[in-house]
Design a protein around this motif. Sequence first.
Motif, PDB file in Angstrom:
ATOM      1  N   TYR A   1       0.820  -1.206   0.000  1.00 49.36           N
ATOM      2  CA  TYR A   1       0.000   0.000   0.000  1.00 49.36           C
ATOM      3  C   TYR A   1       0.857   1.261   0.000  1.00 49.36           C
ATOM      4  N   THR A   2       2.050   1.174   0.587  1.00 53.28           N
ATOM      5  CA  THR A   2       2.980   2.303   0.501  1.00 53.28           C
ATOM      6  C   THR A   2       3.409   2.510  -0.949  1.00 53.28           C
ATOM      7  N   LEU A   3       3.668   1.413  -1.650  1.00 50.45           N
ATOM      8  CA  LEU A   3       4.039   1.487  -3.070  1.00 50.45           C
ATOM      9  C   LEU A   3       2.937   2.151  -3.886  1.00 50.45           C
ATOM     10  N   LEU A   4       1.702   1.670  -3.723  1.00 57.19           N
ATOM     11  CA  LEU A   4       0.584   2.243  -4.478  1.00 57.19           C
ATOM     12  C   LEU A   4       0.389   3.718  -4.136  1.00 57.19           C
ATOM     13  N   GLY A   5       0.505   4.042  -2.870  1.00 61.67           N
ATOM     14  CA  GLY A   5       0.322   5.428  -2.450  1.00 61.67           C
ATOM     15  C   GLY A   5       1.414   6.342  -2.976  1.00 61.67           C
ATOM     16  N   THR A   6       2.634   5.825  -3.001  1.00 61.88           N
ATOM     17  CA  THR A   6       3.759   6.621  -3.511  1.00 61.88           C
ATOM     18  C   THR A   6       3.563   6.938  -4.989  1.00 61.88           C
ATOM     19  N   ALA A   7       3.188   5.932  -5.783  1.00 66.52           N
ATOM     20  CA  ALA A   7       2.960   6.134  -7.209  1.00 66.52           C
ATOM     21  C   ALA A   7       1.774   7.064  -7.442  1.00 66.52           C
ATOM     22  N   ASN A   8       0.727   6.895  -6.665  1.00 61.19           N
ATOM     23  CA  ASN A   8      -0.466   7.722  -6.796  1.00 61.19           C
ATOM     24  C   ASN A   8      -0.128   9.195  -6.540  1.00 61.19           C
ATOM     25  N   ALA A   9       0.613   9.456  -5.474  1.00 58.06           N
ATOM     26  CA  ALA A   9       0.958  10.836  -5.115  1.00 58.06           C
ATOM     27  C   ALA A   9       1.844  11.468  -6.181  1.00 58.06           C
ATOM     28  N   GLU A  10       2.830  10.712  -6.648  1.00 60.58           N
ATOM     29  CA  GLU A  10       3.733  11.265  -7.653  1.00 60.58           C
ATOM     30  C   GLU A  10       3.004  11.546  -8.963  1.00 60.58           C
ATOM     31  N   ALA A  11       2.140  10.616  -9.381  1.00 60.27           N
ATOM     32  CA  ALA A  11       1.412  10.796 -10.634  1.00 60.27           C
ATOM     33  C   ALA A  11       0.478  12.003 -10.551  1.00 60.27           C
ATOM     34  N   ARG A  12      -0.198  12.179  -9.438  1.00 59.74           N
ATOM     35  CA  ARG A  12      -1.142  13.306  -9.327  1.00 59.74           C
ATOM     36  C   ARG A  12      -0.402  14.643  -9.347  1.00 59.74           C
TER      37      ARG A  12
END
Length: 331
Positions: free
Chosen positions: A46-57
Amino acid sequence: MKRMISVKEEKTTVNKTLEKAGTGKELTREDALELLAIRNGSADYYTLLGTANAEARTRFQGRGTIFAQIGLNASPCPANCGFCSLVKDVFKEKNSFLLPVETAEKMADALVGQKVDELFLMTTANYPQADFLEYAARIHKHLPKGMRFVANLGDFDREYAKKLREAGFTGVYHIRRLGEGRDTQLPPEQRLRTMDAVRDAGMELYYCVEPIGPEHTAEELADEIFRAKDYPVEVMAVMKRVCVPGTKLYEHGEISAAELAKICAVTELCVKPKRAMGVHEPDELCLMAGANQIYAEVSVNPRDLNLSTETGRGASIARTHALLAAAEWKR
């Protein structure tokens, strides 16, 4: 007296690779392999998904993107890809058809009217190249000035790439598929030559890690992730393989939505595409794991036995808008 454990101490330690990813630093192939090995459902997942989500946004300024694709023809394709509904081993000659250009023009008008961002035209690998140029010229007249126009067709040389550009195409979707030459009857080197032709003609190359199945290794995924970085590309994507009945790879099954989201997140963090990070087919979980772009499709779809995919697997424009809104991507 028993020592009290602090909240900080209770938290799971995020490994160094995730911390590196969170700072926006360039990731290596070894980093990608470590991230792909994260156990689905774990805290690090979930840290991985959250990191990618934040960077993409941040990179895409919170904006979601919709691409639309019109499938032009259906016929038994000699490429015989083990995952496609249009291969000669599955598709019956009697069902072959070419979408009338007048119908395609109306479809293009409708898609443009529904505010898609880019339009793709797709054919089987054996569709005549000269005919495709004539067809495309008709469709191109219906696009507003500045809209990107993308070709999705079989292999071609540098001379034809120039003709595509002259016909109004701004880019080409072309990839070295997972299992190319093993699960398809197309030489991998031929696919790469076409990609080089796209780049040399001054058009944009659209890339994707696909079609991902349970049998594909992290090393295979990393090969295509970093191939995209080498070109480089500004639009990247991941796509799971859909099990089409009758195809050679049907029995291999499909990866889970959770697995696709992990691959999406790793790909986003490694490639850092400037314009869009796509997922196919449209998937809500991936839209919270680094993806901001999805497709709507009409007419033929190589993952659908229904030759009017807008009434089958293909997502409608309304659905793509709804999915992006649900994930809080702005339009």
